[in-house]
Design a protein around this motif. Sequence first.
Motif, mmCIF file in Angstrom:
data_model
loop_
_atom_site.group_PDB
_atom_site.id
_atom_site.type_symbol
_atom_site.label_atom_id
_atom_site.label_comp_id
_atom_site.label_asym_id
_atom_site.label_seq_id
_atom_site.Cartn_x
_atom_site.Cartn_y
_atom_site.Cartn_z
ATOM 1 N N ARG A 293 0.854 -1.185 0.000
ATOM 2 C CA ARG A 293 0.000 0.000 0.000
ATOM 3 C C ARG A 293 0.890 1.236 0.000
ATOM 4 N N ILE A 294 0.678 2.084 -0.996
ATOM 5 C CA ILE A 294 1.359 3.373 -0.988
ATOM 6 C C ILE A 294 0.464 4.352 -0.232
ATOM 7 N N GLU A 295 1.099 5.278 0.458
ATOM 8 C CA GLU A 295 0.361 6.208 1.304
ATOM 9 C C GLU A 295 0.848 7.634 1.078
ATOM 10 N N ARG A 296 -0.095 8.549 1.090
ATOM 11 C CA ARG A 296 0.193 9.987 0.981
ATOM 12 C C ARG A 296 1.008 10.333 -0.266
ATOM 13 N N ALA A 297 0.657 9.720 -1.367
ATOM 14 C CA ALA A 297 1.356 10.020 -2.624
ATOM 15 C C ALA A 297 0.878 11.357 -3.189
ATOM 16 N N VAL A 298 1.814 12.071 -3.776
ATOM 17 C CA VAL A 298 1.503 13.272 -4.544
ATOM 18 C C VAL A 298 1.524 12.847 -6.003
ATOM 19 N N VAL A 299 0.459 13.124 -6.719
ATOM 20 C CA VAL A 299 0.360 12.790 -8.134
ATOM 21 C C VAL A 299 -0.001 14.084 -8.861
ATOM 22 N N TRP A 300 0.760 14.424 -9.890
ATOM 23 C CA TRP A 300 0.538 15.691 -10.580
ATOM 24 C C TRP A 300 0.699 15.544 -12.086
ATOM 25 N N GLN A 301 0.079 16.488 -12.792
ATOM 26 C CA GLN A 301 0.197 16.554 -14.238
ATOM 27 C C GLN A 301 1.591 17.058 -14.589
ATOM 28 N N LEU A 302 2.198 16.448 -15.576
ATOM 29 C CA LEU A 302 3.481 16.920 -16.093
ATOM 30 C C LEU A 302 3.181 17.922 -17.211
ATOM 31 N N ILE A 303 3.082 19.156 -16.826
ATOM 32 C CA ILE A 303 2.795 20.219 -17.786
ATOM 33 C C ILE A 303 4.060 21.034 -17.939
ATOM 34 N N ASP A 304 4.540 21.113 -19.182
ATOM 35 C CA ASP A 304 5.808 21.821 -19.401
ATOM 36 C C ASP A 304 5.600 23.337 -19.336
ATOM 37 N N GLY A 305 6.680 24.069 -19.459
ATOM 38 C CA GLY A 305 6.658 25.518 -19.338
ATOM 39 C C GLY A 305 5.816 26.229 -20.384
ATOM 40 N N THR A 306 5.492 25.541 -21.475
ATOM 41 C CA THR A 306 4.649 26.148 -22.513
ATOM 42 C C THR A 306 3.189 25.728 -22.374
ATOM 43 N N GLY A 307 2.872 24.939 -21.346
ATOM 44 C CA GLY A 307 1.491 24.537 -21.105
ATOM 45 C C GLY A 307 1.093 23.207 -21.725
ATOM 46 N N VAL A 308 2.051 22.496 -22.326
ATOM 47 C CA VAL A 308 1.744 21.208 -22.955
ATOM 48 C C VAL A 308 1.730 20.114 -21.892
ATOM 49 N N ASP A 309 0.662 19.328 -21.887
ATOM 50 C CA ASP A 309 0.519 18.207 -20.958
ATOM 51 C C ASP A 309 1.328 17.035 -21.486
ATOM 52 N N ARG A 310 2.284 16.563 -20.685
ATOM 53 C CA ARG A 310 3.186 15.493 -21.113
ATOM 54 C C ARG A 310 2.984 14.192 -20.342
ATOM 55 N N GLY A 311 1.974 14.128 -19.480
ATOM 56 C CA GLY A 311 1.729 12.914 -18.714
ATOM 57 C C GLY A 311 1.464 13.228 -17.262
ATOM 58 N N GLN A 312 1.794 12.282 -16.399
ATOM 59 C CA GLN A 312 1.607 12.437 -14.963
ATOM 60 C C GLN A 312 2.797 11.840 -14.234
ATOM 61 N N ALA A 313 3.022 12.333 -13.028
ATOM 62 C CA ALA A 313 4.095 11.811 -12.184
ATOM 63 C C ALA A 313 3.542 11.576 -10.784
ATOM 64 N N ALA A 314 4.220 10.705 -10.055
ATOM 65 C CA ALA A 314 3.836 10.408 -8.677
ATOM 66 C C ALA A 314 5.090 10.304 -7.825
ATOM 67 N N ALA A 315 4.991 10.813 -6.609
ATOM 68 C CA ALA A 315 6.090 10.722 -5.648
ATOM 69 C C ALA A 315 5.501 10.323 -4.303
ATOM 70 N N PHE A 316 6.173 9.400 -3.638
ATOM 71 C CA PHE A 316 5.748 9.006 -2.292
ATOM 72 C C PHE A 316 6.921 8.378 -1.558
ATOM 73 N N SER A 317 6.874 8.492 -0.250
ATOM 74 C CA SER A 317 7.951 7.912 0.562
ATOM 75 C C SER A 317 7.422 6.979 1.633
ATOM 76 N N SER A 318 6.136 6.696 1.591
ATOM 77 C CA SER A 318 5.552 5.820 2.594
ATOM 78 C C SER A 318 4.796 4.681 1.926
ATOM 79 N N TRP A 319 5.150 3.458 2.329
ATOM 80 C CA TRP A 319 4.454 2.270 1.843
ATOM 81 C C TRP A 319 4.628 1.147 2.851
ATOM 82 N N THR A 320 3.682 0.227 2.818
ATOM 83 C CA THR A 320 3.738 -0.943 3.702
ATOM 84 C C THR A 320 3.308 -2.166 2.911
ATOM 85 N N ASP A 321 3.965 -3.285 3.171
ATOM 86 C CA ASP A 321 3.588 -4.535 2.512
ATOM 87 C C ASP A 321 2.218 -4.971 2.997
#
Length: 157
Positions: free
Chosen positions: A127-155
Amino acid sequence: MDSQTKHAVPDVALDRSFFDLLTGSHLRIVGRPLMPVDQGPRWLYEHAPFVLLAHDGGTDPTFVYANRTAQTLFEYDWNEFVGLPSRLSAELPDRAERQRLLDRVAAKSFIDDYSGIRIAKSGRRFRIERAVVWQLIDGTGVDRGQAAAFSSWTDVT
């Protein structure tokens, strides 16, 4: 594969423009830095103490980035991870929930409270917990996907 090849850093992992997309979009959209400002692409890929994943914006998004912490947690090396459909990071019953997450992020640009079950290559569930997930929007406003970052997980058993 010799140990030097196994631990070589892929060029894209150190690519300054992709690093700027990851860190710049996080700062613009989430409103805070992704990482310490005195670190760069190598630190983010090799030493960040958090998982960082990114997928493209295709109809069946595929991973385009996974730092070493992500590779260890999910049990895929770079070559296995990059190009893998991101839906495969969740078990089949959890994929609808994962899609709701991605739709919510697309509508709001980011969320910072995501928790959910994911699966490693071996079948180990966590289980991942407290993940931040955001749109990858470049400096010109083009949507290039999504990213996720998290540092908490448990089996999960």
